[in-house]
Enzyme design. Structure first.
Site, PDB file in Angstrom:
ATOM      1  N   CYS A  45       0.837  -1.207   0.000  1.00  0.00           N
ATOM      2  CA  CYS A  45       0.000   0.000   0.000  1.00  0.00           C
ATOM      3  C   CYS A  45       0.874   1.260   0.000  1.00  0.00           C
ATOM      4  CB  CYS A  45      -0.918   0.018   1.219  1.00  0.00           C
ATOM      5  SG  CYS A  45      -2.079  -1.351   1.273  1.00  0.00           S
TER       6      CYS A  45
HETATM    7  C1  BEZ Z   1       0.492  -4.568   1.828  1.00  0.00           C
HETATM    8  O1  BEZ Z   1       0.043  -3.494   1.461  1.00  0.00           O
HETATM    9  O2  BEZ Z   1       1.687  -4.812   1.767  1.00  0.00           O
HETATM   10  C2  BEZ Z   1      -0.414  -5.633   2.341  1.00  0.00           C
HETATM   11  C3  BEZ Z   1      -1.600  -5.292   2.984  1.00  0.00           C
HETATM   12  C4  BEZ Z   1      -2.412  -6.297   3.488  1.00  0.00           C
HETATM   13  C5  BEZ Z   1      -2.044  -7.622   3.315  1.00  0.00           C
HETATM   14  C6  BEZ Z   1      -0.876  -7.945   2.633  1.00  0.00           C
HETATM   15  C7  BEZ Z   1      -0.058  -6.944   2.144  1.00  0.00           C
END
Ligand code: BEZ
Length: 211
Positions: A45
């Site tokens: 994210c």
């Molecule tokens: C991420 O943004 O890295 C992420 C968010 C939730 C679950 C897995 C990865």
């Protein structure tokens, strides 16, 4: 039932990092992208929001407003914004909805219980000036999106909203397009007076019309 292409998208009021937004009036008469990310302070994210901030001028050029969402609270979004700037080199430059009660997430079907009961998947909704859904995408949490592809699709959506054309595989702005099958050759002569190339009666190639 899940939102379908052509549906008017639901309106809502929500707290964001740039103040309270009433979605339909915030969109005004332009285009919009509403997208969810699963969680603040997560690696994928963080890269996505940095990249989208870098590309924001390109969304502006296309008259497209961008609005993000996660189920984290406002204080978390604001704190995380510092990390986005520090690690991605681009400060957050569009609003993020704080949706801890999942009001907007549920309204838009952004929570897919078989993936997670509590976090949103990576949804993308592209909304036209008529407030209708033009495109939706769903990615899992583990896969970051390609926002250049989103710009490419928006170029196609905006072009095909104005002209009776469709865009072929991998099309990019400026490349040849296809005359839609509902336009017969007589009608096509009026719309495309400089002519087209017929590969098959149903496959007619024409230079991209000027906007
Ligand atoms: C991420 O943004 O890295 C992420 C968010 C939730 C679950 C897995 C990865």
């Amino acid at each position: 039932m899940a939102l379908q292409l052509g549906d008017e998208v639901p309106d809502f009021t929500a707290e964001t990092t740039e103040g309270e937004i009433s979605f339909h009036s915030w969109l005004g008469s332009g285009w919009g992208v509403l997208f969810s990310h699963p969680k603040d302070f997560t690696p994928v994210c963080t890269t996505e929001l940095g990249r989208l901030s870098a590309l924001k001028p390109q969304f502006d050029q296309r008259n497209v407003k961008v609005l993000g969402l996660s189920v984290d609270p406002l204080g978390s979004h604001k704190e995380w914004a510092n990390d986005i700037k520090e690690t991605q080199g681009h400060a957050l430059n569009f609003p993020l909805i704080a949706d801890p009660d999942k009001k907007v997430a549920n309204l838009y079907g952004m929570i897919h219980p078989n993936a997670s009961d509590t976090l949103t998947v990576r949804s993308v909704f592209v909304i036209g000036p008529d407030k209708k859904l033009k495109l939706s995408l769903t990615y899992p949490a583990s896969t970051g999106r390609n926002f250049d592809e989103l710009l490419r699709v928006i170029d196609s959506l905006q072009l095909t909203a104005k002209h009776k054309v469709a865009t072929p595989v991998d099309w990019k702005q400026g490349e040849d397009v296809i005359i839609v099958p509902s336009v017969n050759d007589d009608a096509a002569k009026a719309l495309f007076p400089n002519g087209w190339k017929t590969l098959k009666p149903y496959l007619r190639i024409v230079p991209q019309p000027k906007s």
